[in-house]
Design an enzyme around this catalytic site. Structure first.
Site, PDB file in Angstrom:
ATOM      1  NE  ARG A 383      -3.637   2.171   2.598  1.00  0.00           N
ATOM      2  CZ  ARG A 383      -4.336   2.886   3.617  1.00  0.00           C
ATOM      3  NH1 ARG A 383      -4.053   2.413   4.626  1.00  0.00           N
ATOM      4  NH2 ARG A 383      -5.185   3.890   3.322  1.00  0.00           N
ATOM      5  CG  HIS A 384      -1.183   4.894  -0.873  1.00  0.00           C
ATOM      6  ND1 HIS A 384      -1.290   5.597   0.094  1.00  0.00           N
ATOM      7  CD2 HIS A 384      -2.316   4.424  -1.318  1.00  0.00           C
ATOM      8  CE1 HIS A 384      -2.546   5.817   0.532  1.00  0.00           C
ATOM      9  NE2 HIS A 384      -3.460   4.984  -0.472  1.00  0.00           N
ATOM     10  CG  HIS A 569      -5.036   2.123  -4.213  1.00  0.00           C
ATOM     11  ND1 HIS A 569      -5.002   3.512  -4.095  1.00  0.00           N
ATOM     12  CD2 HIS A 569      -4.803   1.975  -5.671  1.00  0.00           C
ATOM     13  CE1 HIS A 569      -4.811   4.197  -5.150  1.00  0.00           C
ATOM     14  NE2 HIS A 569      -4.552   3.370  -6.241  1.00  0.00           N
TER      15      HIS A 569
END
Length: 642
Positions: A383-384, A569
């Site tokens: 995930r970012h 995401h």
């Protein structure tokens, strides 16, 4: 190798050759090895150590163990008789193994595949192995038609153990079978076998944290114990010298720098004793190679823990319900790391024996073919990092604009500069960048990947600016930002139903990202173009998109590199890995609950299982990154109060 094959062709009858792999009866294999000039005790040891499968495999084992100091040691191997499930029940157990490990991590049960223990480990000299296998076949033949079907299993749970127990009366019947095998083994092989006297059961989980009990119990209750199952009586063996050692899997090759160091080859396993580690230097362990039998020091970060059964040898199995080779045996199972993956190699009749030829793939690790065996491919999904609009709110732009509309940060957690500012600054309301903390998080993860000696060959990311920046900073931490370029893939964008507003974000084009000094591949052609993305897509459409893009990328990268990193995401960790494992998508409600638990820079690791085409979640090579909220602080408002 060519010379070796010529030698085989001069000795072995043409009718016994099969695609380069000699398949003959055990006695014939021994005769061939003796005719080739190998001493009898070495030939027998090679056959015992490879499950007696073929002359070529035994030869390879002998050639790789020429320097093994214990090659001529008469020490016998240890053998065990298990009752192993196959068919629909085995599939259910495989799914339990996978889900329990995904939910709660590895526990002691994962060290061995699902089984019911019928006897304790027993010693058998190398020259008696074939007689023991014949004793098992003879006993099973006598029990066909008498074996309980179906086998009644009852779930038992406690705070430190979960298992399926055989109903007591039926268990006594199974113990009688084990006793008959013990008598047959003593008669045919003069080997002492002690039947298992405790309650017969199939262990599902044990030695797990108490807080995992409810999750494991719920998963265990989902196992349909009444499903069809062809139970197989199977014999496995292990090297008695390393019965109490830790099994380690070689992750990276290593060439010795000193005489007391051990060469590491990808695909090999290492036996390591905690006693032997007491005198070693920090960061080094002492171990013995499964492949060569040689021992020495090796760097600790070049190996990782393996399962106990990964180094076992399979010697044969027999069905109680079929006199012909089973079609429901251990076929290329979609099993977890921790569940023994057995591969059906040969369903033909070997002489007078009807045997389901399945083996433990790790035992085919031989020096002659290790270098040609490519390491497993791994897909990492991350995930970012922390995003600006979550920390500072949707109106964060108004907090960092001067009177002329220029970007001026008003908090140390705001980046010093932003790409493309002044051209289309309002795009940031829909496509927020990461914070300074987010950049730091990404760099820390990259540094950890570098320290773990994990190589990344390809990096793909969602078109969201926060994902591009995170991928860029991970590569910086890995010190690979000059070697690898990030491929911006629109197909990795999150579920568009979660996008606020009436249109998709106006993402910065790759050319502009590159102009802003972000390490982006401007020549990359996406598998899923931006114009194919639609607003408010259905859940099924999002899952299908993520699965297709993942498969396309994996196929495109095949034979070009081993490790691929997706930076996308929170939803991507589930959407991009679930179906490649052969699992069905979750329902939307459960999916959302999973996504909510994934933090910034949450990382998962999915590993390809040999040549089966299936993938499996495994432990990532780095530790997790935990971080907490830090609310805005104003000394004036907090401290300067009247």
């Amino acid at each position: 190798m060519a010379a070796k094959e010529d030698l085989y062709s001069n000795i072995i009858p043409r009718r016994l050759r099969r695609s380069g792999c000699v398949s003959v009866k055990h006695g014939s294999r021994l005769d061939v090895l003796l005719a080739m000039g190998f001493p009898q005790h070495r030939a027998l040891k090679a056959l015992a150590s490879t499950g007696g499968r073929s002359v070529q495999l035994a030869c390879d084992w002998l050639f790789s163990h020429l320097d093994d100091p214990y090659l001529d040691d008469p020490l016998p191997r240890e053998y065990v008789l298990y009752l192993c499930p196959s068919g629909p029940l085995q599939n259910q157990l495989s799914n339990f193994w996978q889900q329990s490990r995904l939910t709660c991590g590895k526990n002691k049960a994962h060290n061995i595949f699902p089984h019911i223990t019928l006897c304790l480990f027993f010693k058998c000299p190398d020259n008696k192995v074939m007689a023991v296998c014949e004793a098992l076949q003879s006993t099973v033949n006598q029990w066909r038609g008498r074996f309980p079907s179906p086998l009644p299993l009852e779930l038992y749970t406690s705070t430190n153990f979960i298992g399926l127990f055989v109903e007591e009366q039926v268990a006594e019947t199974l113990k009688k079978f084990a006793s008959d095998f013990a008598v047959e083994a003593a008669t045919k092989a003069d080997v002492h076998v002690e039947p298992h006297k405790k309650q017969l059961h199939l262990t599902l989980a044990y030695h797990f944290p108490t807080n995992h009990f409810s999750s494991l119990e719920k998963l265990a209750k989902g196992i349909e114990v009444k499903l069809g199952c062809d139970w197989l009586a199977a014999i496995f063996s292990r090297d008695i010298r390393f019965a109490n050692h830790e099994n380690l899997r070689v992750m990276y090759p290593y060439n010795p720098q000193n005489d007391d160091e051990l060469e590491l080859v990808l695909g090999d396993f290492i036996f390591s004793s905690t006693v032997e580690q007491m005198s070693t230097s920090e960061g080094w362990v002492y171990g013995t190679s499964l492949c060569t039998g040689l021992s020495g020091l090796l760097p600790e970060n070049y190996v990782s823990p393996a399962d106990e059964c990964d180094t076992w040898v399979f010697h044969g199995s027999h069905s109680f319900f079929s006199t012909s080779p089973s079609e429901k045996g251990f076929k290329e199972s979609k099993s977890l790391d921790g569940l023994l993956s057995l591969r059906c190699l040969d369903n033909s009749r070997l002489g007078d024996s009807t045997i389901l030829s399945v083996i433990c793939p790790p035992m085919q690790v031989l020096r002659s073919n290790l270098q040609s065996c490519p390491p497993k491919r791994t897909l990492f999904v991350c995930r970012h990092g922390e995003r600006m609009d979550v920390v500072f709110g949707k109106q964060w732009l108004s907090l960092c604009s001067d009177s002329k509309g220029r970007y001026v940060r008003s908090n140390l957690n705001m980046p010093a500069v932003l790409p493309a500012w002044g051209k289309a600054d309002r795009m940031y309301e829909m496509d927020a960048p990461i914070t300074v903390v987010g950049s730091t998080q990404a760099r820390i993860v990259g540094e950890a990947i570098l320290e773990s000696n994990t190589t990344i060959d390809f990096v793909y990311c969602s078109p969201s600016l926060r994902c591009v920046q995170t991928a860029h900073d991970i590569l910086r931490g890995m010190q690979q930002d000059g070697r690898i370029s990030v491929r911006v893939e629109p197909g990795l964008f999150e579920w568009t139903k979660w996008v606020s507003g009436t249109s998709l974000p106006p993402w910065i084009p790759p050319t502009d990202l590159a102009a802003a000094k972000l390490n982006v591949d401007t020549t990359y052609r996406p598998h899923f173009p931006i114009n194919k993305l639609t607003m408010s897509e259905t859940y099924d459409a999002y899952i299908s998109r993520s699965y297709k893009v993942t498969k396309d990328i994996l196929a495109n990268c095949e034979n070009k590199g081993n490790n691929i990193l997706f930076v996308a995401h929170a939803s991507s960790l589930e959407a991009c890995t679930r179906q490649i494992q052969g699992l069905s998508p979750q329902n939307p409600k459960d999916f959302v609950q999973v996504v909510r638990k994934i933090p910034y820079l949450g990382l998962c690791s999915c590993e390809e299982q040999g040549e089966t085409g299936t993938w499996q979640l495994v432990d990532p090579p780095i530790l997790p990154l935990t971080h907490g909220p830090n609310h805005s602080f104003s000394w004036r408002e907090t401290l300067q109060q009247e």
